[in-house]
Motif scaffolding. Structure first.
Motif, PDB file in Angstrom:
ATOM      1  N   ILE A 108       0.829  -1.201   0.000  1.00 57.19           N
ATOM      2  CA  ILE A 108       0.000   0.000   0.000  1.00 57.19           C
ATOM      3  C   ILE A 108       0.869   1.257   0.000  1.00 57.19           C
ATOM      4  O   ILE A 108       0.574   2.239  -0.701  1.00 57.19           O
ATOM      5  CB  ILE A 108      -0.947   0.000   1.211  1.00 57.19           C
ATOM      6  CG1 ILE A 108      -2.031  -1.073   1.023  1.00 57.19           C
ATOM      7  CG2 ILE A 108      -1.586   1.361   1.401  1.00 57.19           C
ATOM      8  CD1 ILE A 108      -2.947  -1.226   2.209  1.00 57.19           C
ATOM      9  N   ILE A 109       1.947   1.242   0.773  1.00 54.81           N
ATOM     10  CA  ILE A 109       2.840   2.408   0.813  1.00 54.81           C
ATOM     11  C   ILE A 109       3.455   2.663  -0.569  1.00 54.81           C
ATOM     12  O   ILE A 109       3.524   3.801  -1.040  1.00 54.81           O
ATOM     13  CB  ILE A 109       3.943   2.209   1.861  1.00 54.81           C
ATOM     14  CG1 ILE A 109       3.337   2.250   3.269  1.00 54.81           C
ATOM     15  CG2 ILE A 109       5.026   3.276   1.722  1.00 54.81           C
ATOM     16  CD1 ILE A 109       4.320   1.963   4.375  1.00 54.81           C
ATOM     17  N   LEU A 110       3.878   1.584  -1.233  1.00 55.90           N
ATOM     18  CA  LEU A 110       4.423   1.738  -2.581  1.00 55.90           C
ATOM     19  C   LEU A 110       3.371   2.283  -3.539  1.00 55.90           C
ATOM     20  O   LEU A 110       3.658   3.151  -4.374  1.00 55.90           O
ATOM     21  CB  LEU A 110       4.955   0.393  -3.092  1.00 55.90           C
ATOM     22  CG  LEU A 110       6.226  -0.131  -2.435  1.00 55.90           C
ATOM     23  CD1 LEU A 110       6.563  -1.518  -2.975  1.00 55.90           C
ATOM     24  CD2 LEU A 110       7.384   0.822  -2.686  1.00 55.90           C
ATOM     25  N   ALA A 111       2.142   1.764  -3.422  1.00 57.86           N
ATOM     26  CA  ALA A 111       1.058   2.249  -4.278  1.00 57.86           C
ATOM     27  C   ALA A 111       0.786   3.733  -4.034  1.00 57.86           C
ATOM     28  O   ALA A 111       0.545   4.497  -4.977  1.00 57.86           O
ATOM     29  CB  ALA A 111      -0.203   1.423  -4.034  1.00 57.86           C
ATOM     30  N   LEU A 112       0.841   4.163  -2.767  1.00 63.08           N
ATOM     31  CA  LEU A 112       0.637   5.571  -2.440  1.00 63.08           C
ATOM     32  C   LEU A 112       1.740   6.443  -3.037  1.00 63.08           C
ATOM     33  O   LEU A 112       1.480   7.545  -3.542  1.00 63.08           O
ATOM     34  CB  LEU A 112       0.594   5.755  -0.921  1.00 63.08           C
ATOM     35  CG  LEU A 112      -0.655   5.232  -0.209  1.00 63.08           C
ATOM     36  CD1 LEU A 112      -0.490   5.379   1.301  1.00 63.08           C
ATOM     37  CD2 LEU A 112      -1.901   5.983  -0.673  1.00 63.08           C
ATOM     38  N   ILE A 113       2.970   5.943  -2.984  1.00 62.24           N
ATOM     39  CA  ILE A 113       4.089   6.696  -3.558  1.00 62.24           C
ATOM     40  C   ILE A 113       3.896   6.876  -5.060  1.00 62.24           C
ATOM     41  O   ILE A 113       4.039   7.985  -5.593  1.00 62.24           O
ATOM     42  CB  ILE A 113       5.424   5.983  -3.264  1.00 62.24           C
ATOM     43  CG1 ILE A 113       5.730   6.044  -1.761  1.00 62.24           C
ATOM     44  CG2 ILE A 113       6.562   6.629  -4.064  1.00 62.24           C
ATOM     45  CD1 ILE A 113       6.949   5.244  -1.356  1.00 62.24           C
ATOM     46  N   PHE A 114       3.548   5.771  -5.750  1.00 66.98           N
ATOM     47  CA  PHE A 114       3.335   5.858  -7.192  1.00 66.98           C
ATOM     48  C   PHE A 114       2.169   6.792  -7.524  1.00 66.98           C
ATOM     49  O   PHE A 114       2.236   7.590  -8.466  1.00 66.98           O
ATOM     50  CB  PHE A 114       3.078   4.467  -7.783  1.00 66.98           C
ATOM     51  CG  PHE A 114       4.299   3.592  -7.802  1.00 66.98           C
ATOM     52  CD1 PHE A 114       5.524   4.103  -8.213  1.00 66.98           C
ATOM     53  CD2 PHE A 114       4.231   2.259  -7.421  1.00 66.98           C
ATOM     54  CE1 PHE A 114       6.652   3.298  -8.236  1.00 66.98           C
ATOM     55  CE2 PHE A 114       5.351   1.453  -7.438  1.00 66.98           C
ATOM     56  CZ  PHE A 114       6.570   1.972  -7.850  1.00 66.98           C
ATOM     57  N   ARG A 115       1.094   6.699  -6.745  1.00 66.51           N
ATOM     58  CA  ARG A 115      -0.063   7.570  -6.985  1.00 66.51           C
ATOM     59  C   ARG A 115       0.323   9.034  -6.779  1.00 66.51           C
ATOM     60  O   ARG A 115      -0.080   9.905  -7.557  1.00 66.51           O
ATOM     61  CB  ARG A 115      -1.207   7.198  -6.046  1.00 66.51           C
ATOM     62  CG  ARG A 115      -1.944   5.932  -6.429  1.00 66.51           C
ATOM     63  CD  ARG A 115      -3.184   5.749  -5.589  1.00 66.51           C
ATOM     64  NE  ARG A 115      -3.908   4.534  -5.934  1.00 66.51           N
ATOM     65  CZ  ARG A 115      -5.112   4.221  -5.460  1.00 66.51           C
ATOM     66  NH1 ARG A 115      -5.694   5.041  -4.590  1.00 66.51           N
ATOM     67  NH2 ARG A 115      -5.720   3.114  -5.820  1.00 66.51           N
ATOM     68  N   GLY A 116       1.085   9.289  -5.718  1.00 67.74           N
ATOM     69  CA  GLY A 116       1.499  10.663  -5.448  1.00 67.74           C
ATOM     70  C   GLY A 116       2.327  11.240  -6.583  1.00 67.74           C
ATOM     71  O   GLY A 116       2.134  12.397  -6.984  1.00 67.74           O
ATOM     72  N   ILE A 117       3.228  10.425  -7.128  1.00 62.67           N
ATOM     73  CA  ILE A 117       4.062  10.884  -8.239  1.00 62.67           C
ATOM     74  C   ILE A 117       3.211  11.227  -9.458  1.00 62.67           C
ATOM     75  O   ILE A 117       3.364  12.289 -10.080  1.00 62.67           O
ATOM     76  CB  ILE A 117       5.112   9.815  -8.605  1.00 62.67           C
ATOM     77  CG1 ILE A 117       6.130   9.668  -7.461  1.00 62.67           C
ATOM     78  CG2 ILE A 117       5.820  10.172  -9.911  1.00 62.67           C
ATOM     79  CD1 ILE A 117       7.100   8.526  -7.660  1.00 62.67           C
ATOM     80  N   PHE A 118       2.276  10.327  -9.791  1.00 60.93           N
ATOM     81  CA  PHE A 118       1.454  10.554 -10.981  1.00 60.93           C
ATOM     82  C   PHE A 118       0.476  11.699 -10.792  1.00 60.93           C
ATOM     83  O   PHE A 118       0.181  12.445 -11.736  1.00 60.93           O
ATOM     84  CB  PHE A 118       0.712   9.270 -11.352  1.00 60.93           C
ATOM     85  CG  PHE A 118       1.570   8.257 -12.037  1.00 60.93           C
ATOM     86  CD1 PHE A 118       2.042   8.487 -13.323  1.00 60.93           C
ATOM     87  CD2 PHE A 118       1.937   7.088 -11.398  1.00 60.93           C
ATOM     88  CE1 PHE A 118       2.854   7.562 -13.960  1.00 60.93           C
ATOM     89  CE2 PHE A 118       2.748   6.159 -12.023  1.00 60.93           C
ATOM     90  CZ  PHE A 118       3.208   6.390 -13.311  1.00 60.93           C
ATOM     91  N   ILE A 119      -0.034  11.866  -9.572  1.00 59.34           N
ATOM     92  CA  ILE A 119      -0.931  13.001  -9.304  1.00 59.34           C
ATOM     93  C   ILE A 119      -0.172  14.313  -9.457  1.00 59.34           C
ATOM     94  O   ILE A 119      -0.680  15.277 -10.051  1.00 59.34           O
ATOM     95  CB  ILE A 119      -1.538  12.881  -7.893  1.00 59.34           C
ATOM     96  CG1 ILE A 119      -2.564  11.738  -7.857  1.00 59.34           C
ATOM     97  CG2 ILE A 119      -2.208  14.198  -7.492  1.00 59.34           C
ATOM     98  CD1 ILE A 119      -3.101  11.456  -6.470  1.00 59.34           C
ATOM     99  N   ALA A 120       1.047  14.367  -8.924  1.00 57.70           N
ATOM    100  CA  ALA A 120       1.854  15.583  -9.036  1.00 57.70           C
ATOM    101  C   ALA A 120       2.178  15.893 -10.499  1.00 57.70           C
ATOM    102  O   ALA A 120       2.055  17.044 -10.943  1.00 57.70           O
ATOM    103  CB  ALA A 120       3.141  15.431  -8.227  1.00 57.70           C
ATOM    104  N   LEU A 121       2.571  14.870 -11.251  1.00 57.98           N
ATOM    105  CA  LEU A 121       2.879  15.082 -12.669  1.00 57.98           C
ATOM    106  C   LEU A 121       1.638  15.515 -13.441  1.00 57.98           C
ATOM    107  O   LEU A 121       1.703  16.394 -14.316  1.00 57.98           O
ATOM    108  CB  LEU A 121       3.455  13.791 -13.266  1.00 57.98           C
ATOM    109  CG  LEU A 121       4.836  13.359 -12.765  1.00 57.98           C
ATOM    110  CD1 LEU A 121       5.226  12.027 -13.379  1.00 57.98           C
ATOM    111  CD2 LEU A 121       5.876  14.424 -13.094  1.00 57.98           C
ATOM    112  N   GLY A 122       0.497  14.895 -13.110  1.00 51.68           N
ATOM    113  CA  GLY A 122      -0.747  15.260 -13.780  1.00 51.68           C
ATOM    114  C   GLY A 122      -1.156  16.691 -13.486  1.00 51.68           C
ATOM    115  O   GLY A 122      -1.618  17.421 -14.380  1.00 51.68           O
TER     116      GLY A 122
END
Length: 211
Positions: A108-122
């Motif tokens: 879940i922590i890894l998924a949150l990190i990936f989501r955070g990166i993509f949200i920021a880029l988006g």
């Protein structure tokens, strides 16, 4: 909405403290959680979300509180599908119940990190190129349609990253607690099933969007 620096700091500190507490407690005491423990944890997390919404309601405009609750409830609803896929992944790898809690937490922590990166880029992309908003909207519609059609999740444990790891890494079928790798008699490093489980859990959302 005018958010003060103190509010941002408190929000970030509380979020990091919760994640740190979960990781430290779980890592020190691996066990199969009881129904009581799950109920207490769920009550605490839901209570924090409700309290945050009340804070917005009282110290900011009510509209922001309603928007927060709407987003929070939507995300909670969408997480049910993720939970279903996580359960399938656990079953596919035959994760011992003793270690499921730890594996799920790291995933879940890894998924949150990936989501955070993509949200920021988006967010940056939309801010600089307004037409990107329509592309993201079309992608969400495509993803939703695919989710409706996809009723079989039997292959969710073997996404592209997991398949790549199986082909290019030296693996062992033996579990060794929470260790991600072990060494054989000749000193060669072998990745354990726990490593594969964490990779599968952490990249499920990413691979679902790209498939």
């Amino acid at each position: 909405m005018n958010v003060s620096n103190i509010e941002w700091i408190v929000t970030l500190v509380v979020t990091i403290a919760i994640l740190t507490f979960d990781v430290v407690v779980i890592a020190r005491n691996p066990h199969e959680p009881t129904t009581k423990e799950c109920a207490i944890a769920l009550s605490v997390y839901v209570g924090l979300a409700v309290a945050f919404g009340i804070w917005l309601w009282n110290f900011h405009e009510r509209q922001f509180a309603l928007e927060f609750y709407a987003g929070w409830l939507t995300e909670y609803s969408l997480s049910i599908d993720n939970l279903f896929i996580f359960i399938i992944i656990m079953a596919s790898f035959k994760v011992p119940k003793l270690y499921q809690q730890q594996a799920l937490m790291v995933g879940i922590i890894l998924a949150l990190i990936f989501r955070g990166i993509f949200i920021a880029l988006g967010a940056v992309a939309i801010e600089r190129f307004s037409w990107m908003f329509y592309i993201f909207g079309a992608f969400l519609v495509y993803t939703a349609a695919k989710l409706v059609r996809d009723t079989e999740h039997a292959d969710d444990a073997d996404n592209r990253i997991v398949e790549f790891a199986r082909r290019h890494l030296s693996l062992t079928d033996k579990w060794d607690g929470l260790k991600l790798w072990v060494r054989d008699g000749g000193g060669k490093r072998l990745m354990t099933p726990m490593f594969m489980v964490i990779v599968a859990l952490g990249t499920t959302d990413l691979m679902f969007a790209l498939d």
